[in-house]
Each structure stands twice: as structure tokens, then as C-alpha cells.
Scaffold this motif. Structure first.
Motif, short mmCIF file in Angstrom:
data_model
loop_
_atom_site.label_atom_id
_atom_site.label_comp_id
_atom_site.label_asym_id
_atom_site.label_seq_id
_atom_site.Cartn_x
_atom_site.Cartn_y
_atom_site.Cartn_z
N VAL A 33 0.80 -1.23 0.00
CA VAL A 33 0.00 0.00 0.00
C VAL A 33 0.83 1.29 0.00
O VAL A 33 0.29 2.38 -0.15
CB VAL A 33 -0.97 0.04 1.21
CG1 VAL A 33 -1.92 -1.15 1.18
CG2 VAL A 33 -0.22 0.08 2.55
N LYS A 40 9.44 -0.57 2.51
CA LYS A 40 8.68 -1.71 1.97
C LYS A 40 8.72 -1.71 0.43
O LYS A 40 8.89 -2.76 -0.19
CB LYS A 40 7.23 -1.66 2.47
CG LYS A 40 6.39 -2.86 2.07
CD LYS A 40 5.16 -3.08 2.97
CE LYS A 40 4.21 -1.92 3.03
NZ LYS A 40 3.05 -2.22 3.91
N ASP A 72 -5.73 -1.97 2.19
CA ASP A 72 -5.83 -2.49 3.56
C ASP A 72 -7.04 -3.38 3.79
O ASP A 72 -6.99 -4.31 4.57
CB ASP A 72 -5.92 -1.31 4.54
CG ASP A 72 -4.59 -0.62 4.72
OD1 ASP A 72 -3.56 -1.24 4.41
OD2 ASP A 72 -4.58 0.53 5.18
N ASN A 145 9.82 -0.41 9.54
CA ASN A 145 9.64 0.92 8.97
C ASN A 145 10.23 1.89 9.99
O ASN A 145 11.27 2.47 9.74
CB ASN A 145 8.17 1.22 8.65
CG ASN A 145 8.03 2.56 7.94
OD1 ASN A 145 8.77 3.49 8.23
ND2 ASN A 145 7.10 2.68 7.03
N PHE A 191 -5.08 3.12 4.47
CA PHE A 191 -3.96 4.04 4.21
C PHE A 191 -4.19 4.89 2.96
O PHE A 191 -3.84 6.06 2.93
CB PHE A 191 -2.68 3.19 4.05
CG PHE A 191 -1.42 3.98 3.96
CD1 PHE A 191 -1.02 4.84 4.99
CD2 PHE A 191 -0.59 3.86 2.86
CE1 PHE A 191 0.17 5.55 4.91
CE2 PHE A 191 0.61 4.57 2.76
CZ PHE A 191 0.98 5.42 3.79
N LEU A 233 5.92 1.05 13.86
CA LEU A 233 5.19 0.59 12.67
C LEU A 233 6.15 -0.31 11.88
O LEU A 233 7.08 0.17 11.26
CB LEU A 233 4.74 1.78 11.81
CG LEU A 233 3.64 1.47 10.77
CD1 LEU A 233 3.01 2.75 10.26
CD2 LEU A 233 4.10 0.62 9.60
N TYR A 235 6.39 -4.40 9.76
CA TYR A 235 5.60 -5.26 8.89
C TYR A 235 5.92 -6.73 9.08
O TYR A 235 7.02 -7.08 9.53
CB TYR A 235 5.90 -4.94 7.42
CG TYR A 235 5.79 -3.49 7.07
CD1 TYR A 235 4.55 -2.89 6.95
CD2 TYR A 235 6.93 -2.72 6.85
CE1 TYR A 235 4.44 -1.54 6.61
CE2 TYR A 235 6.84 -1.38 6.51
CZ TYR A 235 5.59 -0.80 6.39
OH TYR A 235 5.49 0.52 6.06
C1 LMR Z 1 -0.62 2.76 7.52
O1 LMR Z 1 -1.70 2.26 7.20
O2 LMR Z 1 -0.51 3.88 8.03
C2 LMR Z 1 0.65 1.98 7.29
O3 LMR Z 1 0.44 0.68 7.74
C3 LMR Z 1 0.97 1.95 5.84
C4 LMR Z 1 2.15 1.08 5.61
O4 LMR Z 1 2.01 -0.01 5.06
O5 LMR Z 1 3.26 1.50 6.00
#
Ligand code: LMR
Length: 328
Positions: A33, A40, A72, A145, A191, A233, A235
Motif C-alpha cells: 500500500v 517496503k 488495507d 519501517n 492508508f 510501525l 511489517y
Molecule cells: C498505515 O496504514 O498507516 C501503514 O500501515 C501503511 C504502511 O504499510 O506502512
């Protein structure tokens, strides 16, 4: 007879190579996304490069950034339908599949990214990669991240500044509780909608990493960013058990090692981006970056940390203790 045999061998060799040349490579889709100039985005492109280099003509990896293919609300469902073979949602987005990963959303749990990394690489962290096994989801590895910051259309210095304000959050009940703890109104949104929601002032603020605030231009539509580092944050790269098992063992090994290298590459970019993207935002002068004093930050800790207790039973006290221990 030797000549005939030789001829036949040459012919067979020729046939095999021409079949290989005409066989279509197997298509693998990787959907995400975020933008391409993110940890990422770069990790996914590195994965493509390595797989195609190591299994030439056999596998092709197509990367779809920016919620182009799935967003998402549907990327994990699409994975389970084998419409996409790899996705890497933030750890906050797996709540429907396991409550264990909620640990990563607890506010002020990890002191820094080194602590996050230690926990992810520990036995407890590695076990969490299997926490969605029964749902047919295989966790292949973590990707960083960074730490989240708070942005808004007004300065956020003390928790009371968030009172009554609407904040976009990822679909996580822990994050909802975190904003309720400061009497703010959490709004779960994908997102892909965040920029417009901020620009139109439908919501007042959001929480995200420097990388996402920069690459999605949130800083252009938020007058203030508080450097709170209040949560992480990160993943998990996941695939479906069905797809993973369908791969021949030798190909799976190559694909997994390519992913591991791509993750290491992505993690390097994540580490570099914290300072780089923050500096670019600061230089743009579009948004004021607020540094909290120790006392001001402590107010946020005191308001938000009680959220841990609400989720302790579901996450497990042992797991929380292990995460705390990773702060050393
Ligand atoms: C978000 O939805 O803010 C984050 O998870 C987006 C992402 O994948 O970094």
C-alpha cells in the motif's frame, strides 16, 4: 549406434531448451500500500530483482505499490484466495487473524528500533511468525519501517491537546484505545484514504513514521508533527500456506533466501530514512516539528500506557514481559 545416440542426445537437449524458452515464467504478485521510495517499496523491488536473477525464466515477480491492486481492506483476503502471493501489512493490520500481534501496538513499549529488532529476532518474536498458521497464513519475516510520530492540524504538546480531535488509525483496537486514552476520537481508515481525509480536514490528525509522512505528503497537509516516537510501525511479510506448499522445495529455498536478503536491504533503508525523510520534511517548512521535553513526553506515557492492561489477557503477560526485556 554411437552416432545415433549422440544425435538423439543433442536433439533431446535442443527440445528441452526450446521448451524452457517458450514456457511462460510463473507469475508471482507482491502487493503493498505504500510508495516505492519507502523501506517496503524498496524491499519488494529487491525481492523481484533477486528472484528473477536466480530463477531466470522460471519465476517473474510483479510488484504493485500504492494500493494499486489491493488495499488495507482486502489484501490478506486476496492472499488467501491466491489472487496475490505476497503481502506485507503492518503488524497492526492482522487483528482479525491473531490477537498476539497486538503486542506491537502497545504505546511506549519499545524504547527504540534496536529493542524492536531484538524482540522480533528472539524466540518469542520468531514464534509470532507462526501465529496465523491455523488461518492458512505463513509469516516469512519482519520488516522495519520505524517509530511513529503524531501529526495534526494544530500543535500537540500535551495529551490534552488531542482532546476531541479525530485521528485516523489503522484497523487496530489497541490503537483505538491509545487515542481514547487521551480523549481523542480514533477513526479506522485504509492508508490510501489518509491524504484526502487530512487535506479536506475530515480528520484532524494521524500517526505514522517519517517515511510514510514524507512519501505520502501528509506533511503538506498537517501543520504540526510531534516527534513522539510513541509506538512502532513494522511489517510482516506473509504468504498463504497453500501457495507456499505448492512450490517445489528447491525453488522455495531460493525464494526464501531472496526474501531474507531483500528484508535486510529494506531494513537498511528504514534505518537511513528516519533522519533523511525527517530532514526533508523539516527543510520544506510546510510543517512544524515539535520536540517534546522529557516532562511533556512523560505526560503522554502516563496517559497512554494504561492501555497495556486492557489487552494483557489477550496478548499474554509473558509476551509483554519478553518485549519489555528487549529494551535491555
Ligand atoms: C498505515 O496504514 O498507516 C501503514 O500501515 C501503511 C504502511 O504499510 O506502512
Amino acid at each position: 549406434p554411437l552416432k545415433v545416440l549422440l544425435k538423439m542426445t543433442v536433439l533431446a537437449g535442443f527440445l528441452t531448451s526450446s521448451i524452457q524458452a517458450y514456457a511462460e515464467p510463473i507469475q508471482i504478485k507482491f502487493s503493498h500500500v505504500v510508495a516505492e521510495n519507502t523501506p517496503k517499496g524498496q524491499m519488494a523491488l529487491k525481492f523481484k530483482e533477486l528472484v528473477e536473477q536466480r530463477l531466470p525464466g522460471e519465476y517473474q515477480v510483479n510488484v504493485f505499490p500504492n494500493s494499486q491492486l489491493f488495499g488495507d481492506n482486502n489484501e490478506v483476503a486476496a492472499l488467501l484466495l491466491n489472487d496475490v502471493q505476497f503481502v506485507a501489512p503492518s503488524l497492526s493490520k492482522f487483528e482479525r487473524y491473531t490477537k498476539k500481534l497486538q503486542i506491537f501496538d502497545l504505546p511506549f513499549l519499545f524504547e527504540n528500533m534496536e529493542s524492536v529488532d531484538r524482540f522480533q529476532q528472539s524466540d518469542s518474536g520468531q514464534k509470532l511468525l507462526n501465529s496465523m498458521k491455523r488461518k492458512g497464513i505463513v509469516g516469512l519475516g519482519y520488516l522495519h519501517n520505524g517509530m511513529k510520530q503524531l501529526s495534526a492540524s494544530s500543535p500537540l504538546i500535551l495529551p490534552t491537546d488531542a482532546n476531541g480531535k479525530k485521528f485516523r488509525i489503522m484497523a487496530s483496537d489497541v490503537l483505538a484505545a491509545q487515542f481514547q486514552a487521551v480523549d481523542a476520537i480514533p477513526v479506522k481508515k485504509p492508508f490510501s484514504e489518509v491524504f484526502t481525509l487530512l487535506q479536506t480536514r475530515a480528520i484532524d490528525g494521524q500517526e505514522n513514521t517519517w517515511s510514510n509522512i514524507y512519501s505520502k505528503k501528509f506533511f503538506e497537509v498537517q501543520s504540526h508533527i510531534t516527534e513522539s516516537n510513541h509506538g512502532v510501525l513494522d511489517y510482516m511479510v506473509v504468504t498463504s500456506a497453500e501457495f507456499w506448499k505448492s512450490l517445489p522445495a528447491d525453488k522455495r529455498t531460493v525464494i526464501k533466501s531472496s526474501l531474507d536478503e531483500a528484508l535486510a536491504h529494506g531494513n537498511q533503508i528504514a534505518a537511513a530514512k528516519v533522519d533523511k525523510d525527517k530532514a526533508t520534511i523539516a527543510a520544506s517548512k510546510r510543517s512544524d516539528i515539535i520536540q517534546l521535553t522529557t516532562d511533556q513526553r512523560q505526560e503522554w506515557v502516563s496517559s497512554m500506557k494504561p492501555v497495556w492492561r486492557q489487552f494483557e489477557a489477550k496478548i499474554g503477560k509473558d509476551l509483554i514481559d519478553a518485549a519489555v526485556a528487549s529494551n535491555k
